[in-house]
Scaffold this motif. Structure first.
Motif, mmCIF file in Angstrom:
data_model
loop_
_atom_site.group_PDB
_atom_site.id
_atom_site.type_symbol
_atom_site.label_atom_id
_atom_site.label_comp_id
_atom_site.label_asym_id
_atom_site.label_seq_id
_atom_site.Cartn_x
_atom_site.Cartn_y
_atom_site.Cartn_z
ATOM 1 N N ALA A 191 29.587 37.102 38.719
ATOM 2 C CA ALA A 191 30.955 37.425 39.132
ATOM 3 C C ALA A 191 31.463 37.127 40.528
ATOM 4 O O ALA A 191 32.441 36.600 40.635
ATOM 5 N N VAL A 192 30.492 36.924 41.453
ATOM 6 C CA VAL A 192 30.702 36.514 42.839
ATOM 7 C C VAL A 192 31.069 35.069 42.846
ATOM 8 O O VAL A 192 31.916 34.302 43.263
ATOM 9 N N LYS A 193 30.002 34.244 41.815
ATOM 10 C CA LYS A 193 30.312 32.682 42.039
ATOM 11 C C LYS A 193 31.621 32.592 41.582
ATOM 12 O O LYS A 193 32.340 31.552 42.101
ATOM 13 N N LEU A 194 32.094 33.103 40.243
ATOM 14 C CA LEU A 194 33.207 32.755 39.779
ATOM 15 C C LEU A 194 34.553 33.026 40.699
ATOM 16 O O LEU A 194 35.674 32.363 40.751
ATOM 17 N N ALA A 195 34.270 34.219 41.013
ATOM 18 C CA ALA A 195 35.629 34.965 42.003
ATOM 19 C C ALA A 195 35.571 33.897 43.430
ATOM 20 O O ALA A 195 36.878 33.512 43.537
ATOM 21 N N ALA A 196 34.751 33.346 43.837
ATOM 22 C CA ALA A 196 34.579 32.282 45.137
ATOM 23 C C ALA A 196 35.440 30.998 44.310
ATOM 24 O O ALA A 196 36.271 30.513 45.210
ATOM 25 N N GLU A 197 34.953 30.689 43.516
ATOM 26 C CA GLU A 197 35.245 29.408 42.970
ATOM 27 C C GLU A 197 36.806 29.309 42.514
ATOM 28 O O GLU A 197 37.797 28.476 42.868
ATOM 29 N N ILE A 198 37.466 30.648 41.878
ATOM 30 C CA ILE A 198 38.860 30.617 41.566
ATOM 31 C C ILE A 198 39.913 30.906 42.934
ATOM 32 O O ILE A 198 40.632 30.328 42.828
ATOM 33 N N SER A 199 39.309 31.759 43.801
ATOM 34 C CA SER A 199 40.195 31.992 44.802
ATOM 35 C C SER A 199 39.767 31.256 45.978
ATOM 36 O O SER A 199 40.768 31.379 46.937
ATOM 37 N N GLY A 200 38.585 30.542 46.544
ATOM 38 C CA GLY A 200 38.570 30.272 47.598
ATOM 39 C C GLY A 200 37.864 31.037 48.726
ATOM 40 O O GLY A 200 37.612 30.577 49.966
ATOM 41 N N ALA A 201 37.636 32.153 48.292
ATOM 42 C CA ALA A 201 37.208 33.353 49.398
ATOM 43 C C ALA A 201 35.794 33.060 49.445
ATOM 44 O O ALA A 201 34.774 32.342 48.791
ATOM 45 N N GLY A 202 35.361 33.463 50.625
ATOM 46 C CA GLY A 202 33.815 33.235 51.047
ATOM 47 C C GLY A 202 32.732 34.160 50.186
ATOM 48 O O GLY A 202 32.989 35.158 49.846
ATOM 49 N N ARG A 203 31.715 33.299 49.592
ATOM 50 C CA ARG A 203 30.966 33.729 48.541
ATOM 51 C C ARG A 203 30.064 35.145 49.088
ATOM 52 O O ARG A 203 29.938 35.995 48.564
ATOM 53 N N ASN A 204 29.664 35.002 50.514
ATOM 54 C CA ASN A 204 28.995 36.124 51.158
ATOM 55 C C ASN A 204 29.594 37.284 51.265
ATOM 56 O O ASN A 204 29.205 38.305 50.850
ATOM 57 N N ASP A 205 30.886 37.046 51.682
ATOM 58 C CA ASP A 205 31.936 38.341 51.797
ATOM 59 C C ASP A 205 32.110 39.032 50.425
ATOM 60 O O ASP A 205 32.022 40.148 50.302
ATOM 61 N N LEU A 206 32.162 38.007 49.540
ATOM 62 C CA LEU A 206 32.484 38.624 48.031
ATOM 63 C C LEU A 206 31.072 39.234 47.627
ATOM 64 O O LEU A 206 31.506 40.348 46.779
ATOM 65 N N ALA A 240 43.142 34.297 50.660
ATOM 66 C CA ALA A 240 41.848 33.866 49.839
ATOM 67 C C ALA A 240 40.979 35.378 49.570
ATOM 68 O O ALA A 240 40.662 35.472 48.421
ATOM 69 N N ALA A 241 40.809 36.080 50.752
ATOM 70 C CA ALA A 241 39.904 37.177 50.593
ATOM 71 C C ALA A 241 40.462 38.372 49.828
ATOM 72 O O ALA A 241 39.942 38.692 48.951
ATOM 73 N N ASP A 242 41.796 38.625 49.847
ATOM 74 C CA ASP A 242 42.794 39.505 48.996
ATOM 75 C C ASP A 242 42.473 39.049 47.349
ATOM 76 O O ASP A 242 42.241 39.782 46.802
ATOM 77 N N GLU A 243 42.736 37.665 47.288
ATOM 78 C CA GLU A 243 42.722 37.480 46.049
ATOM 79 C C GLU A 243 41.266 37.206 45.429
ATOM 80 O O GLU A 243 41.203 37.693 44.356
ATOM 81 N N GLY A 244 40.391 36.890 46.420
ATOM 82 C CA GLY A 244 38.950 37.043 45.722
ATOM 83 C C GLY A 244 38.579 38.505 45.285
ATOM 84 O O GLY A 244 37.889 38.421 44.388
ATOM 85 N N LEU A 245 39.017 39.381 46.029
ATOM 86 C CA LEU A 245 38.563 40.692 45.855
ATOM 87 C C LEU A 245 39.153 41.119 44.401
ATOM 88 O O LEU A 245 38.624 41.837 43.733
ATOM 89 N N ARG A 246 40.450 40.459 44.389
ATOM 90 C CA ARG A 246 41.265 41.208 43.239
ATOM 91 C C ARG A 246 40.552 40.389 41.718
ATOM 92 O O ARG A 246 40.308 41.035 40.715
ATOM 93 N N VAL A 247 40.061 39.120 42.314
ATOM 94 C CA VAL A 247 39.451 38.603 40.886
ATOM 95 C C VAL A 247 37.983 39.099 40.616
ATOM 96 O O VAL A 247 37.764 39.404 39.429
ATOM 97 N N LEU A 248 37.392 39.503 41.750
ATOM 98 C CA LEU A 248 36.000 40.093 41.631
ATOM 99 C C LEU A 248 36.282 41.505 40.860
ATOM 100 O O LEU A 248 35.138 41.723 39.926
ATOM 101 N N ARG A 249 37.259 42.354 41.045
ATOM 102 C CA ARG A 249 37.292 43.584 40.524
ATOM 103 C C ARG A 249 37.449 43.379 39.006
ATOM 104 O O ARG A 249 36.880 44.223 38.041
ATOM 105 N N LEU A 250 38.026 42.494 38.466
ATOM 106 C CA LEU A 250 38.312 41.877 37.060
ATOM 107 C C LEU A 250 37.172 41.473 36.444
ATOM 108 O O LEU A 250 36.799 41.774 35.350
ATOM 109 N N LEU A 251 36.150 40.715 37.211
ATOM 110 C CA LEU A 251 34.974 40.250 36.620
ATOM 111 C C LEU A 251 33.849 40.968 36.649
ATOM 112 O O LEU A 251 32.948 41.189 35.852
#
Length: 304
Positions: free
Chosen positions: A273-288, A253-264
């Motif tokens: 961008a953080v909110k959407l990346a967390a919802e899409i990937s399941g990664a933690g919002r604070n880390d993102l 999830a963390a790797d996928e969240g970072l990938r999505v975050l880079r796109l957004l």
């Protein structure tokens, strides 16, 4: 033959005959991929009814029709070398009101066997094409691989390129595929395919060899072990192969969240961008969020 089976057979034959079979139509008939018993009663009815039978190789289709006592004097050769030209002969027959059945050597035409060009030409001529479904090596392999349910879909890759460089590139593209992929291979090339797939390591692959035939063999091994599995028995290098490459494991999830975050991030405010990346990937919002701040400042996030 039991009485109940005879009644069921009679009912199936009646159902096949009751179907409407318009004249001037091309019937695409699936035939067995090995075991002759896999022919459908409807397919037999259509092959008997047709005014002409177009086929990839008359010898293969003759053996099938001979086994079921069907008249064999109505041939049209339609194979990969003459398909475009032969399609015009089929179209002329259809326009004259004939029913033409098309059968490839084995399985469902137009998938990896000839037939697609013929069907396209008939449709372009404004004439009807009727499917007569049946055996398929693709669905047969998928049914025993247990690989589709989670992905909800699969990719039909067919025969990978014969040239080593192009084949390796195709395998590299499949490395990130999150859907199962169905591959076909001939016996004289299967060892080369196994060597190419070895780079996928522990990725699972289900091998179907000689499906539905007397010496059918099905096994699921790791890609890195496929070459050794083939070498384990000289008989395994004979026959036709269908392979189901299981889906690539999901990225953490963390790797996928970072990938999505880079796109957004280039398109949206940081919080959005953080909110959407967390919802899409399941990664933690604070880390993102911390990763987003690093990216905005021109730095790579820790651990990336």
């Amino acid at each position: 033959m039991s009485a109940s089976f005879s009644l069921a057979l009679a009912a199936a034959r009646a159902a096949a005959a009751a179907q409407h079979y318009p004249q001037g139509a091309l019937y695409v008939v699936a035939t067995p991929i090995g075991n002759l018993a896999d022919i459908s009663l409807r397919a037999l009815h259509v092959l008997q009814l047709a005014n002409a039978i177009a086929c990839e190789d008359t010898r293969h289709t003759q053996a099938l029709l001979r086994a079921y006592g069907i008249d064999q004097g109505r041939w049209l050769a339609v194979h990969q070398h003459n398909e475009a030209q032969a399609a015009q002969a089929v179209i002329e027959r259809l326009r004259a009101g004939e029913r033409v059945a098309y059968a490839s050597d084995a399985g469902t035409p137009g998938v990896s066997d000839p037939g697609a060009r013929l069907v396209a030409a008939v449709r372009d001529a404004g004439l009807p094409v009727v499917p007569v479904p049946g055996a398929s090596s693709v669905t047969a392999a998928l049914s025993v691989a247990g690989a589709v349910q989670e992905a909800g879909a699969f990719v039909f890759a067919g025969f990978l390129p014969a040239k080593a460089g192009e084949r390796d590139a195709a395998v590299a593209a499949l490395a990130q595929e999150r859907r199962p992929a169905v591959l076909l291979e001939a016996p004289h090339r299967v060892e080369a395919l196994a060597r190419a797939l070895a780079v996928l390591g522990a990725r699972a692959v289900t091998v179907g060899r000689e499906l539905t035939k007397q010496f059918e063999e099905i096994a699921t091994v790791q890609c890195g072990e496929l070459a050794g599995w083939l070498a384990g028995n000289p008989k395994r290098l004979h026959g036709e192969f269908v392979l189901v490459l299981h889906a690539a494991p999901q990225a953490p999830a963390a790797d996928e969240g970072l990938r999505v975050l880079r796109l957004l991030l280039p398109e949206l405010p940081v919080k959005t961008a953080v909110k959407l990346a967390a919802e899409i990937s399941g990664a933690g919002r604070n880390d993102l969020y911390q990763a987003a701040l690093s990216l905005k400042s021109g730095q790579e996030p820790p651990g990336s």
